[in-house]
Design an enzyme around this catalytic site. Structure first.
Site, PDB file in Angstrom:
ATOM      1  N   TRP A  79      11.992  78.222  66.980  1.00  0.00           N
ATOM      2  CA  TRP A  79      11.881  77.400  68.647  1.00  0.00           C
ATOM      3  C   TRP A  79      12.417  76.244  68.589  1.00  0.00           C
ATOM      4  O   TRP A  79      12.528  75.767  67.723  1.00  0.00           O
ATOM      5  CB  TRP A  79      10.641  77.183  68.734  1.00  0.00           C
ATOM      6  CG  TRP A  79       9.938  78.742  69.844  1.00  0.00           C
ATOM      7  CD1 TRP A  79       9.446  79.421  68.487  1.00  0.00           C
ATOM      8  CD2 TRP A  79       9.494  78.426  70.377  1.00  0.00           C
ATOM      9  NE1 TRP A  79       8.557  80.506  69.518  1.00  0.00           N
ATOM     10  CE2 TRP A  79       7.911  79.296  70.756  1.00  0.00           C
ATOM     11  CE3 TRP A  79       9.349  77.739  71.724  1.00  0.00           C
ATOM     12  CZ2 TRP A  79       7.694  80.247  71.987  1.00  0.00           C
ATOM     13  CZ3 TRP A  79       8.539  77.726  72.359  1.00  0.00           C
ATOM     14  CH2 TRP A  79       7.612  78.942  73.151  1.00  0.00           C
ATOM     15  N   SER A 117       7.186  76.653  64.979  1.00  0.00           N
ATOM     16  CA  SER A 117       6.242  75.335  63.953  1.00  0.00           C
ATOM     17  C   SER A 117       5.115  75.779  63.483  1.00  0.00           C
ATOM     18  O   SER A 117       4.439  75.251  62.432  1.00  0.00           O
ATOM     19  CB  SER A 117       5.739  74.144  64.684  1.00  0.00           C
ATOM     20  OG  SER A 117       7.421  73.612  64.593  1.00  0.00           O
ATOM     21  N   LEU A 127       8.634  70.218  68.068  1.00  0.00           N
ATOM     22  CA  LEU A 127       7.308  70.816  68.799  1.00  0.00           C
ATOM     23  C   LEU A 127       7.921  69.779  70.513  1.00  0.00           C
ATOM     24  O   LEU A 127       7.752  68.570  69.830  1.00  0.00           O
ATOM     25  CB  LEU A 127       5.928  70.441  68.851  1.00  0.00           C
ATOM     26  CG  LEU A 127       5.377  71.544  67.813  1.00  0.00           C
ATOM     27  CD1 LEU A 127       4.363  71.052  67.224  1.00  0.00           C
ATOM     28  CD2 LEU A 127       4.864  72.434  68.415  1.00  0.00           C
ATOM     29  N   HIS A 184      -0.390  74.571  73.735  1.00  0.00           N
ATOM     30  CA  HIS A 184       0.057  74.534  72.840  1.00  0.00           C
ATOM     31  C   HIS A 184       0.578  73.253  71.690  1.00  0.00           C
ATOM     32  O   HIS A 184       0.432  73.729  70.878  1.00  0.00           O
ATOM     33  CB  HIS A 184       0.879  75.626  73.145  1.00  0.00           C
ATOM     34  CG  HIS A 184       0.573  76.749  73.103  1.00  0.00           C
ATOM     35  ND1 HIS A 184      -0.262  77.651  74.074  1.00  0.00           N
ATOM     36  CD2 HIS A 184       1.010  77.958  72.243  1.00  0.00           C
ATOM     37  CE1 HIS A 184      -0.199  79.034  73.505  1.00  0.00           C
ATOM     38  NE2 HIS A 184       0.309  79.083  72.654  1.00  0.00           N
ATOM     39  N   PHE A 216       6.895  65.812  56.659  1.00  0.00           N
ATOM     40  CA  PHE A 216       6.218  65.986  57.021  1.00  0.00           C
ATOM     41  C   PHE A 216       7.498  65.913  58.580  1.00  0.00           C
ATOM     42  O   PHE A 216       8.076  65.200  58.861  1.00  0.00           O
ATOM     43  CB  PHE A 216       5.121  64.754  57.876  1.00  0.00           C
ATOM     44  CG  PHE A 216       5.056  65.058  59.420  1.00  0.00           C
ATOM     45  CD1 PHE A 216       4.306  66.571  59.855  1.00  0.00           C
ATOM     46  CD2 PHE A 216       4.960  65.136  60.710  1.00  0.00           C
ATOM     47  CE1 PHE A 216       3.871  66.588  60.525  1.00  0.00           C
ATOM     48  CE2 PHE A 216       4.823  65.483  61.836  1.00  0.00           C
ATOM     49  CZ  PHE A 216       4.045  66.342  61.820  1.00  0.00           C
ATOM     50  N   ARG A 241      16.609  63.387  68.569  1.00  0.00           N
ATOM     51  CA  ARG A 241      16.268  62.805  67.977  1.00  0.00           C
ATOM     52  C   ARG A 241      16.748  64.027  66.395  1.00  0.00           C
ATOM     53  O   ARG A 241      16.241  63.895  65.218  1.00  0.00           O
ATOM     54  CB  ARG A 241      14.941  62.553  67.615  1.00  0.00           C
ATOM     55  CG  ARG A 241      14.223  61.094  68.386  1.00  0.00           C
ATOM     56  CD  ARG A 241      12.914  61.732  68.687  1.00  0.00           C
ATOM     57  NE  ARG A 241      12.068  60.146  69.264  1.00  0.00           N
ATOM     58  CZ  ARG A 241      12.662  59.714  69.948  1.00  0.00           C
ATOM     59  NH1 ARG A 241      13.863  60.583  70.843  1.00  0.00           N
ATOM     60  NH2 ARG A 241      12.128  58.627  70.428  1.00  0.00           N
TER      61      ARG A 241
HETATM   62  N1  RBF Z   1       7.041  76.449  68.482  1.00  0.00           N
HETATM   63  C1  RBF Z   1       7.743  75.916  67.821  1.00  0.00           C
HETATM   64  O1  RBF Z   1       8.322  75.374  66.678  1.00  0.00           O
HETATM   65  N2  RBF Z   1       7.901  74.589  68.942  1.00  0.00           N
HETATM   66  C2  RBF Z   1       7.444  74.654  70.499  1.00  0.00           C
HETATM   67  O2  RBF Z   1       8.074  73.975  71.352  1.00  0.00           O
HETATM   68  C3  RBF Z   1       6.716  75.748  70.556  1.00  0.00           C
HETATM   69  N3  RBF Z   1       6.001  75.859  71.544  1.00  0.00           N
HETATM   70  C4  RBF Z   1       5.320  77.008  72.387  1.00  0.00           C
HETATM   71  C5  RBF Z   1       5.140  77.361  73.301  1.00  0.00           C
HETATM   72  C6  RBF Z   1       3.879  78.395  73.645  1.00  0.00           C
HETATM   73  C7  RBF Z   1       3.314  78.129  74.941  1.00  0.00           C
HETATM   74  C8  RBF Z   1       3.987  78.484  72.770  1.00  0.00           C
HETATM   75  C9  RBF Z   1       3.012  80.754  72.783  1.00  0.00           C
HETATM   76  C10 RBF Z   1       4.859  79.161  71.946  1.00  0.00           C
HETATM   77  C11 RBF Z   1       4.988  78.282  71.251  1.00  0.00           C
HETATM   78  N4  RBF Z   1       6.300  77.881  70.041  1.00  0.00           N
HETATM   79  C12 RBF Z   1       6.190  76.980  69.342  1.00  0.00           C
HETATM   80  C13 RBF Z   1       5.076  78.921  69.065  1.00  0.00           C
HETATM   81  C14 RBF Z   1       4.575  79.043  67.720  1.00  0.00           C
HETATM   82  O3  RBF Z   1       4.731  78.012  66.964  1.00  0.00           O
HETATM   83  C15 RBF Z   1       3.971  79.961  66.958  1.00  0.00           C
HETATM   84  O4  RBF Z   1       5.161  80.461  66.770  1.00  0.00           O
HETATM   85  C16 RBF Z   1       3.549  81.036  68.401  1.00  0.00           C
HETATM   86  O5  RBF Z   1       2.792  80.491  69.010  1.00  0.00           O
HETATM   87  C17 RBF Z   1       2.994  82.388  66.726  1.00  0.00           C
HETATM   88  O6  RBF Z   1       2.022  82.090  66.312  1.00  0.00           O
END
Ligand code: RBF
Length: 153
Positions: A25, A59, A84, A91, A116, A130
């Protein structure tokens, strides 16, 4: 005095086996951080053969990825890399809390240090500054990992 943490300039990571687990992500940010982490490790003597890498979807999956590196690859330290970015729902809060508690529990259970390496940003602009930008955390994570990996030996 300059703001920030000060690392021992003589840190020497040769012989240390380092695990890197990268979330896909916000990939522009996580891949830039990964490149800087790898450069920071090799600038301090960690060889390419001693860097074991895997990737996970997001994450939330970093904790499990870190567990696999510890159990299957005999690493002496793990650098998880995730970005994130706060959205419109809860979330962000749930994932950030679960992941930070997961890293702490895992490093205490396995007695292997885990850095971390997760940015928790309010906007994409903050995340870019960053990661790809001039306030990137990649080199600091590499230095911290080496210091902690050596301490744990
Ligand atoms: N994963 C990240 O690494 N960074 C994010 O900003 C992030 N935002 C998310 C927002 C939503 C609405 C969802 C559904 C998932 C997000 N995820 C994000 C993915 C999350 O870490 C994970 O891979 C999924 O929820 C599947 O378990």
């Amino acid at each position: 005095m300059e703001k920030g943490i000060h690392f021992d300039k003589t840190l020497q990571g040769s012989g240390l086996r380092v695990g890197i687990v990268v979330a896909r992500w916000n990939e522009e940010c996580t891949s830039a951080l990964e490149q800087q982490v790898i450069a920071g490790l090799s600038n301090r003597g960690v060889t390419q053969e001693d860097i074991v890498r895997c990737s996970v979807p997001g994450s939330y999956e970093l904790v499990h990825g870190a567990t696999m590196l510890i159990e299957k690859e005999q690493v002496g330290v793990v650098i998880p890399i995730g970005v994130l970015i706060k959205g419109e729902t809860m979330h962000f809060e749930y994932i950030a809390e679960a992941v930070s508690h997961g890293f702490m529990a895992l490093q205490l259970a396995k007695n292997i240090p885990i850095i971390f390496g997760v940015l928790t940003c309010l906007t994409q602009e903050q995340a870019l500054v960053r990661s790809v930008g001039d306030k990137s955390h990649g080199d600091a994570w590499a230095a911290t990992a080496i210091e902690m990996g050596l301490l744990a030996r």
